[in-house]
Design a protein around this motif. Structure first.
Motif, PDB file in Angstrom:
ATOM      1  N   LEU A  22      -0.251  -0.740  -0.318  1.00 25.57           N
ATOM      2  CA  LEU A  22      -1.251  -1.812  -0.298  1.00 25.57           C
ATOM      3  C   LEU A  22      -1.605  -2.223   1.132  1.00 25.57           C
ATOM      4  CD1 LEU A  22      -0.092  -4.036  -3.294  1.00 25.57           C
ATOM      5  CD2 LEU A  22      -1.782  -2.189  -3.248  1.00 25.57           C
TER       6      LEU A  22
ATOM      7  N   PRO B 140      -6.950 -10.504  -0.647  1.00 30.86           N
ATOM      8  CA  PRO B 140      -7.164  -9.126  -1.097  1.00 30.86           C
ATOM      9  C   PRO B 140      -8.644  -8.780  -1.177  1.00 30.86           C
ATOM     10  CG  PRO B 140      -6.561 -10.513  -2.938  1.00 30.86           C
ATOM     11  CD  PRO B 140      -6.425 -11.351  -1.702  1.00 30.86           C
ATOM     12  N   CYS B 141      -8.951  -7.507  -0.988  1.00 30.20           N
ATOM     13  CA  CYS B 141     -10.343  -7.078  -1.054  1.00 30.20           C
ATOM     14  C   CYS B 141     -10.503  -5.987  -2.116  1.00 30.20           C
ATOM     15  CB  CYS B 141     -10.833  -6.593   0.303  1.00 30.20           C
ATOM     16  SG  CYS B 141     -10.132  -5.026   0.832  1.00 30.20           S
TER      17      CYS B 141
ATOM     18  N   MET C 142      -7.088  -5.392  -7.851  1.00 30.72           N
ATOM     19  CA  MET C 142      -7.444  -6.622  -7.150  1.00 30.72           C
ATOM     20  C   MET C 142      -7.251  -7.831  -8.065  1.00 30.72           C
ATOM     21  SD  MET C 142     -10.692  -7.688  -4.942  1.00 30.72           S
ATOM     22  CE  MET C 142     -11.070  -9.401  -4.664  1.00 30.72           C
TER      23      MET C 142
ATOM     24  N   LEU D  22      -8.675  -2.473  -3.028  1.00 29.54           N
ATOM     25  CA  LEU D  22      -7.531  -2.297  -3.926  1.00 29.54           C
ATOM     26  C   LEU D  22      -7.949  -1.612  -5.219  1.00 29.54           C
ATOM     27  CD1 LEU D  22      -5.607  -5.674  -3.506  1.00 29.54           C
ATOM     28  CD2 LEU D  22      -5.026  -3.442  -2.544  1.00 29.54           C
TER      29      LEU D  22
ATOM     30  N   ARG E 265      -2.744 -13.164   2.836  1.00 32.39           N
ATOM     31  CA  ARG E 265      -3.677 -12.037   2.829  1.00 32.39           C
ATOM     32  C   ARG E 265      -4.680 -12.302   1.725  1.00 32.39           C
ATOM     33  NH1 ARG E 265      -2.960  -5.895   0.710  1.00 32.39           N
ATOM     34  NH2 ARG E 265      -4.883  -5.076   1.588  1.00 32.39           N
TER      35      ARG E 265
ATOM     36  N   SER F 223      -0.993 -11.215  -2.741  1.00 32.44           N
ATOM     37  CA  SER F 223      -0.898  -9.942  -2.027  1.00 32.44           C
ATOM     38  C   SER F 223      -0.263 -10.040  -0.646  1.00 32.44           C
ATOM     39  CB  SER F 223      -2.272  -9.287  -1.935  1.00 32.44           C
ATOM     40  OG  SER F 223      -3.197 -10.147  -1.313  1.00 32.44           O
TER      41      SER F 223
ATOM     42  N   HIS G  44       1.227  -7.378   8.241  1.00 32.32           N
ATOM     43  CA  HIS G  44       1.065  -7.727   6.822  1.00 32.32           C
ATOM     44  C   HIS G  44       2.409  -7.524   6.140  1.00 32.32           C
ATOM     45  CE1 HIS G  44      -0.837  -6.529   2.707  1.00 32.32           C
ATOM     46  NE2 HIS G  44      -0.347  -7.746   2.686  1.00 32.32           N
TER      47      HIS G  44
ATOM     48  N   ARG H 229      -3.347 -16.296  -4.411  1.00 27.76           N
ATOM     49  CA  ARG H 229      -3.361 -14.949  -3.821  1.00 27.76           C
ATOM     50  C   ARG H 229      -1.916 -14.476  -3.702  1.00 27.76           C
ATOM     51  NH1 ARG H 229      -7.274 -18.124  -2.069  1.00 27.76           N
ATOM     52  NH2 ARG H 229      -9.366 -17.259  -1.796  1.00 27.76           N
TER      53      ARG H 229
ATOM     54  N   VAL I 198      -3.592  -8.940  -8.406  1.00 24.17           N
ATOM     55  CA  VAL I 198      -2.927  -9.650  -7.316  1.00 24.17           C
ATOM     56  C   VAL I 198      -3.533 -11.040  -7.102  1.00 24.17           C
ATOM     57  CG1 VAL I 198      -2.123  -7.553  -6.175  1.00 24.17           C
ATOM     58  CG2 VAL I 198      -4.299  -8.588  -5.481  1.00 24.17           C
TER      59      VAL I 198
END
Length: 158
Positions: free
Chosen positions: A61, A97-98, A109, A101, A95, A125, A39, A123, A112
């Motif tokens: 992160l 994000p979930c 979240m 965060l 990525r 992130s 990542h 997105r 980002v």
């Protein structure tokens, strides 16, 4: 320093492996290839988040590599990133994000995620990659991008 292992990812990382490690992806099909071995996040995101009132530093992160001066989000799928003297990773996608965060800092979240002029979700992130050539990556190592042949395929969440 991190050590990248060809075809596997970051030595000692929870996502190390040739097949998926993320719980939701393992539940769907544990034999899927792991497109999320490394990542990467651009340091410019941390500056943007600080401007929005968040205190986030590199590594917080879940990213393995923080870059500077490389527009990661604009790269096409299949871009090769040369990290330091020997390591090479291939960008596989964005990525996604979930909500974890928000457990770190409430509202992170949403911070980002954005919308473009057409209303599509953006997105921010970082990107995911697989390790093509292993090696050690040290803080301050140069990062150079090698674009794939055209036509380029825009990044999508992986």
């Amino acid at each position: 320093m991190i050590r990248l292992l060809a075809g596997l990812g970051v030595e000692g990382d929870a996502h190390l492996g040739a097949t998926v490690k993320h719980r939701s992806r393992v539940a769907r099909d544990p034999s899927q290839p792991n497109l999320r071995q490394v990542h990467l996040i651009h340091a410019e995101l941390f500056e943007e988040l600080r401007g929005a009132g968040f205190e986030v530093a590199p590594g917080q992160l879940g990213e393995n590599v923080t870059t500077s001066g490389v527009d990661l989000l604009a790269l096409p799928t299949g871009t090769l990133l040369h990290l330091g003297g020997t390591a090479v990773v291939e960008v596989t996608g964005l990525r996604n994000p979930c909500t974890q965060l928000d457990g770190f800092q409430q509202g992170l979240m949403s911070a980002v995620l954005d919308r473009d002029e057409d209303g599509a979700v953006v997105r921010k992130s970082g990107v995911m990659a697989v390790v093509r050539t292993g090696g050690e990556v040290h803080p301050g190592d140069p990062v150079t991008a090698e674009l794939p042949p055209e036509p380029h395929t825009p990044l999508r969440p992986v």
